[in-house]
Write an enzyme that holds these catalytic residues in place. Structure first.
Site, mmCIF file in Angstrom:
data_model
loop_
_atom_site.group_PDB
_atom_site.id
_atom_site.type_symbol
_atom_site.label_atom_id
_atom_site.label_comp_id
_atom_site.label_asym_id
_atom_site.label_seq_id
_atom_site.Cartn_x
_atom_site.Cartn_y
_atom_site.Cartn_z
ATOM 1 N N HIS A 54 0.835 -1.198 0.000
ATOM 2 C CA HIS A 54 0.000 0.000 0.000
ATOM 3 C C HIS A 54 0.864 1.240 0.000
ATOM 4 O O HIS A 54 2.021 1.218 0.418
ATOM 5 C CB HIS A 54 -0.943 0.014 1.210
ATOM 6 C CG HIS A 54 -0.259 0.278 2.523
ATOM 7 N ND1 HIS A 54 -0.098 1.545 3.035
ATOM 8 C CD2 HIS A 54 0.293 -0.570 3.423
ATOM 9 C CE1 HIS A 54 0.525 1.467 4.199
ATOM 10 N NE2 HIS A 54 0.775 0.200 4.457
ATOM 11 N N CYS A 55 0.290 2.343 -0.505
ATOM 12 C CA CYS A 55 0.925 3.653 -0.427
ATOM 13 C C CYS A 55 0.042 4.527 0.459
ATOM 14 O O CYS A 55 -0.631 4.032 1.356
ATOM 15 C CB CYS A 55 1.130 4.252 -1.817
ATOM 16 S SG CYS A 55 -0.389 4.463 -2.762
ATOM 17 N N MET A 56 0.021 5.827 0.229
ATOM 18 C CA MET A 56 -0.745 6.719 1.092
ATOM 19 C C MET A 56 -2.244 6.461 1.035
ATOM 20 O O MET A 56 -2.932 6.512 2.040
ATOM 21 C CB MET A 56 -0.479 8.175 0.692
ATOM 22 C CG MET A 56 0.845 8.712 1.178
ATOM 23 S SD MET A 56 0.899 8.849 2.962
ATOM 24 C CE MET A 56 -0.371 10.080 3.223
ATOM 25 N N THR A 57 -2.766 6.148 -0.154
ATOM 26 C CA THR A 57 -4.216 6.029 -0.303
ATOM 27 C C THR A 57 -4.668 4.723 -0.940
ATOM 28 O O THR A 57 -5.837 4.385 -0.861
ATOM 29 C CB THR A 57 -4.771 7.182 -1.168
ATOM 30 O OG1 THR A 57 -4.160 7.124 -2.469
ATOM 31 C CG2 THR A 57 -4.494 8.530 -0.523
ATOM 32 N N ARG A 58 -3.757 3.993 -1.581
ATOM 33 C CA ARG A 58 -4.165 2.859 -2.407
ATOM 34 C C ARG A 58 -3.632 1.531 -1.876
ATOM 35 O O ARG A 58 -2.476 1.425 -1.459
ATOM 36 C CB ARG A 58 -3.657 3.040 -3.843
ATOM 37 C CG ARG A 58 -4.118 4.318 -4.502
ATOM 38 C CD ARG A 58 -3.584 4.418 -5.916
ATOM 39 N NE ARG A 58 -3.888 5.712 -6.515
ATOM 40 C CZ ARG A 58 -3.596 6.036 -7.763
ATOM 41 N NH1 ARG A 58 -3.002 5.159 -8.550
ATOM 42 N NH2 ARG A 58 -3.894 7.231 -8.243
#
Length: 471
Positions: A29-33
């Site tokens: 995952h990244c910041m939002t996804r």
């Protein structure tokens, strides 16, 4: 929903809709996804996936990306990974399933071969820097709070402690960059961190290279990146040539020694010059061409996001934060989100009888106001076409507004990267106090909203759709 939605229940709801645990090869995952590696994308039930309350949007790239929003994604990802790796009851293998999985693997391999070198390089840059964003945000907010306390002369006994908490990570960020770089490029992460640590070691001030006395931090994250890349290259070369019995002694020693010497007597100076040029160029652009630079950056950021090219800006943001304490580029780029919100509101007003679209806008708008633009991009503006262009116009206007004030000497920056929209207010910092900085940034957002709304209302909704709506 009759039951409480938790990260575990969200993960449990997502898993069968992406083909079950056997179809998931990786979870990140990244910041939002939420970024999933899938064996067979045809097993994804995308309509049902989009209908889940927690899902803000879906993006297909080299990985299958489910937009959950900041905070939520960080809690759901480990729960999903736990479900994927949990022991499963033995199932009778089917030849058709095996062949289909193999075909999907071959297609994935072909997709990777066809990926452009630039996009692959930018993804690797993102893999190095994106994991650092939570620490940048946390330390940035603490730094902003501490600055406010110092300016108001409140709690003088605690502000030195807050300074240490906010500054500790930035003082050693080169080490984390080196660690992540070596990990990303197949080296030993701790060796990458060890060589990058040279860049921030206080004793480097006693070293003279080519008649120039080095200073701790010279070259910053760019120097650390280059040092770790070199260390990874040296490590691989050495490991392939030394006997196995001596590998544990010789490989790390030669790696750190060779890469360390090159870092001290070359990379630190060169990276320092590049970093200084980046800072000087950013200041010059805003002072002399602020409105025009803001117009371009605000107007082009949404297309850059669509192409994945925005990742190239991450090291630049980090370098500016390291040098100046804040990045002056992020507030300009954040105006693209404001244009997107204005465009979505105009679509909502014009297409009054399109209940499905209006429901999508209502659910995505709060995230858009907080700077999470994917739901509005992929659910509203991009499918409609014209609103995406008029959203860019709103972003350009907001960027020009903020850039114009930079030309007047009122800098607006962010102490961290990641958030935008209203979520950026706690991270704002400028050269003329928090009130003026917030006012300029808020004025830019308002400009982006108004221009994005107006442009979309009059030019962004296709005539046929508008006519159908009015009948």
């Amino acid at each position: 929903m009759s039951t409480e939605t938790t990260p575990r229940t969200t993960a449990a709801a997502l898993l069968p809709l992406v083909g079950g645990p056997g179809n998931v090869t990786s979870v990140a995952h990244c910041m939002t996804r939420l970024r999933l590696g899938l064996r067979d994308r045809s097993l994804v039930r995308e309509d049902a996936l989009r209908a889940l309350p927690a899902v803000l949007g879906v993006v297909e790239d080299d990985t299958y990306q489910i937009v959950l929003g900041p905070g939520t994604v960080a809690r759901v990802a480990p729960e999903l990974e736990r479900l994927v790796t949990a022991p499963a009851t033995p199932a009778t293998p089917t030849t058709a399933d095996d062949l289909r999985a193999k075909g999907e693997e071959l297609k994935t391999a072909r997709r990777r071969r066809n990926a452009t070198p630039v996009k692959l390089a930018l993804r690797r840059v993102a893999n190095i820097f994106v994991p650092l964003i939570p620490a940048l945000i946390g330390c940035g907010i603490i730094a902003g709070l501490n600055g406010l306390l110092v300016n108001l002369a409140w709690l003088p006994a605690i502000t030195p402690a807050l300074t240490a908490i906010a500054s500790g990570f930035m003082a050693l960020i080169a080490v984390f960059v080196g660690h992540n770089t070596a990990k990303e490029f197949g080296g030993t992460p701790i060796l990458g961190g060890a060589v990058a640590a040279i860049v921030v070691y206080a004793g480097i001030a006693e070293v003279t290279a080519f008649g120039v006395t080095l200073s701790p931090g010279q070259g910053g994250v760019l120097g650390a990146l280059a040092a770790a890349l070199l260390a990874t290259y040296v490590e691989k070369r050495v490991r392939g040539r030394v006997p196995d019995a001596l590998d544990v002694l010789l490989t790390p020693t030669v790696t750190v020694l060779v890469a360390g010497l090159v870092t001290i007597y070359g990379l630190m100076y060169a990276a320092g010059e590049v970093s200084a040029t980046i800072g000087t160029a950013a200041d010059w652009l805003l002072v002399h061409t602020g409105a025009f630079a803001g117009l371009l950056l605000g107007g082009l950021f949404l297309p850059l996001v669509m192409l994945g090219l925005h990742q190239a800006l991450i090291p630049i943001h980090t370098t500016l934060i390291e040098q100046q304490g804040y990045t002056v580029l992020l507030p300009l780029l954040a105006m693209a989100g404001a244009g997107q919100v204005g465009a979505a509101l105009a679509v909502y007003v014009r297409l009054r009888h399109d209940r499905s679209l209006r429901t999508t806008i209502r659910s995505a708008l709060p995230a858009g106001l907080l700077g999470v633009g994917e739901p509005l991009i992929y659910g509203v503006s991009l499918p409609l076409g014209r609103p995406f262009v008029t959203a860019c116009a709103g972003g350009a206007a907001g960027g020009a507004f903020v850039g114009f004030f930079s030309m007047l000497g009122d800098k607006v920056g962010s102490t961290a990267i990641g958030p935008s929209g209203w979520a950026l207010f706690p991270l704002l910092q400028g050269n003329h106090g928090p009130a003026l900085t917030a006012a300029v940034y808020g004025g830019g957002l308002l400009t982006g909203y108004v221009v994005g709304f107006t442009a979309t209302y009059f030019f962004g909704v296709p005539v046929c759709d508008s006519a159908v709506d009015e009948n």
